[in-house]
Design an enzyme around this catalytic site. Structure first.
Site, PDB file in Angstrom:
ATOM      1  N   SER A  86     -48.554  36.448  34.712  1.00 32.19           N
ATOM      2  CA  SER A  86     -48.913  35.050  34.880  1.00 32.19           C
ATOM      3  C   SER A  86     -48.340  34.464  36.172  1.00 32.19           C
ATOM      4  O   SER A  86     -47.234  34.805  36.594  1.00 32.19           O
ATOM      5  CB  SER A  86     -48.393  34.240  33.690  1.00 32.19           C
ATOM      6  OG  SER A  86     -48.581  32.861  33.881  1.00 32.19           O
TER       7      SER A  86
ATOM      8  N   TYR B  15     -54.206  30.498  38.496  1.00 24.61           N
ATOM      9  CA  TYR B  15     -54.887  29.283  38.058  1.00 24.61           C
ATOM     10  C   TYR B  15     -55.498  28.589  39.276  1.00 24.61           C
ATOM     11  O   TYR B  15     -55.012  28.732  40.406  1.00 24.61           O
ATOM     12  CB  TYR B  15     -53.910  28.317  37.396  1.00 24.61           C
ATOM     13  CG  TYR B  15     -53.411  28.765  36.048  1.00 24.61           C
ATOM     14  CD1 TYR B  15     -54.246  28.745  34.942  1.00 24.61           C
ATOM     15  CD2 TYR B  15     -52.096  29.191  35.872  1.00 24.61           C
ATOM     16  CE1 TYR B  15     -53.800  29.144  33.687  1.00 24.61           C
ATOM     17  CE2 TYR B  15     -51.632  29.588  34.629  1.00 24.61           C
ATOM     18  CZ  TYR B  15     -52.489  29.563  33.547  1.00 24.61           C
ATOM     19  OH  TYR B  15     -52.037  29.971  32.320  1.00 24.61           O
TER      20      TYR B  15
ATOM     21  N   THR C  76     -57.846  32.330  35.573  1.00 21.33           N
ATOM     22  CA  THR C  76     -57.940  31.605  34.307  1.00 21.33           C
ATOM     23  C   THR C  76     -58.326  30.160  34.584  1.00 21.33           C
ATOM     24  O   THR C  76     -57.611  29.456  35.301  1.00 21.33           O
ATOM     25  CB  THR C  76     -56.604  31.641  33.541  1.00 21.33           C
ATOM     26  OG1 THR C  76     -56.187  32.998  33.388  1.00 21.33           O
ATOM     27  CG2 THR C  76     -56.739  30.993  32.179  1.00 21.33           C
TER      28      THR C  76
ATOM     29  N   LYS D 283     -61.148  35.014  33.217  1.00 18.49           N
ATOM     30  CA  LYS D 283     -60.658  34.972  31.839  1.00 18.49           C
ATOM     31  C   LYS D 283     -61.017  33.637  31.197  1.00 18.49           C
ATOM     32  O   LYS D 283     -60.887  32.584  31.830  1.00 18.49           O
ATOM     33  CB  LYS D 283     -59.145  35.171  31.835  1.00 18.49           C
ATOM     34  CG  LYS D 283     -58.510  35.268  30.457  1.00 18.49           C
ATOM     35  CD  LYS D 283     -57.032  35.606  30.603  1.00 18.49           C
ATOM     36  CE  LYS D 283     -56.357  35.770  29.239  1.00 18.49           C
ATOM     37  NZ  LYS D 283     -56.208  34.474  28.546  1.00 18.49           N
TER      38      LYS D 283
ATOM     39  N   HIS E  23     -57.911  31.349  25.076  1.00 19.95           N
ATOM     40  CA  HIS E  23     -56.513  31.125  25.443  1.00 19.95           C
ATOM     41  C   HIS E  23     -55.602  31.135  24.216  1.00 19.95           C
ATOM     42  O   HIS E  23     -54.649  30.363  24.105  1.00 19.95           O
ATOM     43  CB  HIS E  23     -56.354  29.807  26.204  1.00 19.95           C
ATOM     44  CG  HIS E  23     -55.309  29.871  27.283  1.00 19.95           C
ATOM     45  ND1 HIS E  23     -55.606  29.783  28.619  1.00 19.95           N
ATOM     46  CD2 HIS E  23     -53.978  30.036  27.224  1.00 19.95           C
ATOM     47  CE1 HIS E  23     -54.514  29.861  29.331  1.00 19.95           C
ATOM     48  NE2 HIS E  23     -53.507  30.025  28.507  1.00 19.95           N
TER      49      HIS E  23
END
Length: 395
Positions: A108, A130, A156, A254, A278
């Site tokens: 992440s 992100y 994401t 995603k 998620h």
């Protein structure tokens, strides 16, 4: 079992609950608003049955595949999850476990350990990004991941975060100040083994996110980065295409649950999509990922790799996802329970449990390879699937 080993993911979760301070465990348990989606992610797998044979099973069974060009020894990879303060080694321990079991690691942007350390621990690391900040900032983050040797990019964009939880949200401080340490002390002291691990490692739980540091500056706090994310304009499909072109390498989007979004992702040039909600942490009331998988895989499975993320707790869950069109699955809470329960060995334990369950299911179904799995291997009840977003004008 001895040496901290456990027999099921459910047992790992129980051990994690006993080991972790209540607020840390509560943050992992998560689920937004009423928790409808997080519960449906689990229960949907229970609705699917298996159709085994009584003779003719295969003596050898192959679980190997590839994801975004990376060979993996089983169809399970690590899904990115932020700030893994359940164990002092955090994401590095997870990366080592994944490497030891021959699979890939998703890291992440909000991780507590830098991408360079994690890639050294597992070269098959996909960096998760992100859409937040300026294009320049995102390009710099991608370049840092590329320079570190990340094998692919996971983007994401599905987090329409709901802040309220009907059962109450745990208190998570912005920084571990003296005041917050005093406030947290009763919880920490009630879980001496968790606290002892951090003290032995010479560190306190880190709430900063080093992969979000801009221009060599200090790492922001998790909530500082989260605030920046919430203030960013949502991306367009043109922005997704820009990210794909800017990265240039293997690229996964995603959070896809709709057929029309899956088709637009193909148009944007992605290499893979993850059918995901998620983990029930975003828009409560979204159907379980596994309910959305057949329609999405049927629409785009021949053009891009399709993965499933959400609710995986045992090897038979993996087999069910593969039979309905997934190439592989991504796990989140399952490995975090293992990490909390027993560090790197706990994550390896979870992967071993899934591998064993996959093998048992393949044997019962008479399959010699995960590539042979088909919907007819399952008992799918009427009305199980959900088709969201009919194919539409994809301009």
């Amino acid at each position: 079992m001895s040496n901290g080993w456990f027999e099921t993911v459910a047992q790992a979760q129980r051990r994690a609950r006993r080991r972790l301070p209540p607020s840390v465990y509560g943050a992992l348990l998560a689920g937004s608003e009423k928790g409808l989606t997080v519960r449906d992610n689990y229960r949907a797998f229970d609705e699917l049955g298996l159709a085994p044979h009584v003779a003719g099973q295969q003596a050898a069974r192959d679980q190997a595949t590839t994801v975004l060009g990376q060979p993996v020894s089983l169809p399970v990879i690590i899904s990115p999850a932020g700030v893994q303060a359940v164990h002092p080694e955090g994401e590095v321990a997870v990366a080592r476990a994944a490497a030891a079991r021959g699979t890939a690691m998703g890291l992440s942007s909000f991780a507590s350990r830098p991408v360079e350390e994690v890639v050294r621990a597992n070269p098959s690391t996909f960096f998760q990004l992100y859409w937040m900040g300026s294009r320049r900032q995102m390009a710099e983050r991608m370049e840092r991941a590329r320079a570190a040797g990340a094998a692919g990019l996971i983007v994401t964009t599905d987090w329409s975060f709901s802040h309220g939880r009907d059962w109450g949200s745990p208190h998570i401080p912005e920084r571990l100040t003296l005041r917050e340490a005093v406030r947290f002390a009763p919880q920490a002291l009630s879980r001496p083994s968790w606290l002892r691990d951090f003290l032995r490692a010479g560190r306190l739980p880190d709430l900063t996110v080093p992969n979000m540091a801009d221009g060599g500056g200090p790492a922001p706090t998790f909530f500082g980065a989260y605030g920046s994310w919430m203030q960013s304009e949502p991306p367009s499909w043109a922005d997704i295409r820009w990210l794909r072109e800017e990265w240039g390498g293997p690229f996964m989007l995603k959070g896809v649950t709709r057929v029309d979004d899956a088709l637009r992702a193909v148009d944007a040039g992605v290499d893979a999509i993850s059918v995901s909600n998620h983990g029930g942490n975003n828009l409560d009331g979204t159907p379980a990922s596994i309910r959305c998988l057949p329609a999405v895989a049927g629409a785009v499975g021949g053009q891009v790799e399709v993965l499933l993320d959400g609710g995986i707790r045992r090897g038979s869950d993996v087999v069910k996802a593969l039979a309905l069109g997934a190439r592989a699955v991504m796990i989140g809470r399952s490995y975090l329970w293992g990490l909390a329960a027993n560090g790197q060995a706990g994550v390896e334990n979870v992967l071993d449990l899934l591998r064993g369950g996959i093998d048992s299911a393949l044997m019962g179904l008479g399959r010699s390879s995960i590539r042979e799995l088909v919907p007819e291997d399952l008992v799918v009840p009427p009305g199980f699937t959900r088709t969201l977003g009919a194919p539409a004008d994809r301009r």
